[in-house]
Write a protein that holds these residues in place. Structure first.
Motif, PDB file in Angstrom:
ATOM      1  N   TYR A  23       0.835  -1.198   0.000  1.00  0.00           N
ATOM      2  CA  TYR A  23       0.000   0.000   0.000  1.00  0.00           C
ATOM      3  C   TYR A  23       0.871   1.249   0.000  1.00  0.00           C
ATOM      4  CZ  TYR A  23       0.941   0.103   5.076  1.00  0.00           C
ATOM      5  OH  TYR A  23       1.555   0.130   6.304  1.00  0.00           O
ATOM      6  N   GLU A  26       1.060   5.160   1.445  1.00  0.00           N
ATOM      7  CA  GLU A  26       0.551   5.885   2.601  1.00  0.00           C
ATOM      8  C   GLU A  26       1.091   7.305   2.581  1.00  0.00           C
ATOM      9  OE1 GLU A  26      -0.007   4.552   7.092  1.00  0.00           O
ATOM     10  OE2 GLU A  26       2.090   5.063   6.681  1.00  0.00           O
ATOM     11  N   THR A  50      -4.549  10.525   7.593  1.00  0.00           N
ATOM     12  CA  THR A  50      -3.753   9.539   6.877  1.00  0.00           C
ATOM     13  C   THR A  50      -4.538   9.033   5.677  1.00  0.00           C
ATOM     14  OG1 THR A  50      -2.639   8.854   8.909  1.00  0.00           O
ATOM     15  CG2 THR A  50      -2.554   7.326   7.055  1.00  0.00           C
ATOM     16  N   ILE A  72      -4.478   6.017   2.691  1.00  0.00           N
ATOM     17  CA  ILE A  72      -3.900   4.701   2.399  1.00  0.00           C
ATOM     18  C   ILE A  72      -4.481   4.187   1.093  1.00  0.00           C
ATOM     19  CG2 ILE A  72      -3.704   2.306   3.186  1.00  0.00           C
ATOM     20  CD1 ILE A  72      -4.086   3.520   6.074  1.00  0.00           C
TER      21      ILE A  72
END
Length: 332
Positions: free
Chosen positions: A45, A47, A81, A83
């Motif tokens: 992923y 981020e 955040t 993601i």
């Protein structure tokens, strides 16, 4: 207030305004490439961002990877955040032997979210990713603050067969050993069908650099088979989604449809699965909303998420010489 005090105050306010107007823009959040091992599959992923705001999970569609979200990540990552996983089987994520139905894939993403220490999230999905986003929200409604669905359809919901049987949907049944052999070594030719024929204008669709990247990514061992399995699972998805739809969702849902692609079809479907739907037709765009109409798509998504999930944005001054983050293959 005495005259000289008024003048001093005015000068101070003017100086403050000048500093605000002339301050360098805050740097875009650095995007990091990471991996997480869940019970069923290892997920790669991207981020970026930080803060106390509810995280945003971005789920890509077929022919693409998490790379597609990089322009949006820059707009969302101040105060929260962000993601962007590679879906199971694609990008740099692991390739499961089975489990390509969207409910199972949603459980993989849910496992990632919990692995990272989060519970409630905002979900954004395009194409296959929107199916995974819906399956996530339907299975974990108390853990989803909002959902954004972007141009495709939901198997099993409403009159979905009208999409299934439309022209250029032959690829839904294009899986198995013979299709794999036909496409091997010709991955880009196959993928061009999607990038060109589903765009309003092939000249303003997925960029040449991205086409090279995605073609190379899907040509890696096992990746094309995994992508075919996304479609192979549609009958199972249809049964599951029809069952999910019996219990409408209640969180805010934004639906974006390309004017030259799904149009209002997905918006209509969304009203059958959620009670708080906002629909937007992206003018002049085909299926590839992020690439064909970023000037409409990115603000629509950021405004919606900022409204349903407000954050305390920090006033950051860019350094004179900000560090540059090298772009590796895994970060791309």
């Amino acid at each position: 207030m005495k005259p000289f005090q008024q003048v001093a105050r005015s000068l101070a306010l003017a100086a403050t305004a000048s500093l605000a107007l002339n301050a360098p823009a805050a740097p875009a959040p650095v995007v990091q490439s990471r991996y997480a091992v869940t019970e069923r599959v290892t997920l790669h992923y991207l981020e970026s961002g930080h803060g106390d705001g509810t995280p945003v999970i971005l789920l890509h569609g077929y022919t693409e990877t998490s790379r597609m979200w990089r322009p949006l990540m820059a707009g969302l990552g101040d105060g929260r955040t962000v993601i962007a996983p590679d879906l199971p089987g694609e990008g740099d994520s692991g390739i499961p032997a089975d489990g390509y139905d969207k409910a199972t894939m949603a459980r993989d993403i849910h496992a990632l979210v919990h692995k990272l220490g989060y519970r409630k999230v905002n979900l954004v999905g395009h194409d296959i990713g929107l199916m995974v986003a819906y399956a996530y929200a339907a299975q974990y409604p108390d853990e989803v603050q909002s959902v954004t669905l972007m141009d495709a359809f939901l198997p099993g919901v409403g009159d979905w067969q009208k999409v299934w049987l439309l022209r250029d949907k032959w690829h839904f049944n294009f899986y198995g050993e013979t299709p794999l052999k036909l496409v091997q070594g010709r991955e880009r030719i196959y993928l061009e069908h999607f990038w060109n024929d589903f765009a309003a204008n092939p000249e303003h669709s997925v960029s040449e650099a991205d086409r090279r990247y995605y073609a190379a990514s899907y040509a890696r061992p096992g990746r094309m088979r995994a992508g075919f399995e996304y479609f192979h699972a549609f009958p199972q998805d249809a049964e599951t989604f029809a069952r999910f739809a019996r219990t409408p969702l209640t969180m805010p849902m934004l639906v974006l449809g390309g004017e030259k692609a799904s149009g209002s079809f997905l918006i209509t479907q969304a009203t059958l699965i959620d009670t708080r739907v906002q629909g937007v037709i992206v003018k002049g765009a085909g299926h590839w909303l992020m690439e064909e109409a970023p000037e409409q798509t990115i603000p629509a998504i950021t405004r919606f998420i900022d409204q349903v999930s407000p954050v305390q944005r920090s006033l950051r001054i860019a350094p004179a010489h900000p560090e540059r983050t090298p772009l590796s293959r895994k970060q791309a």
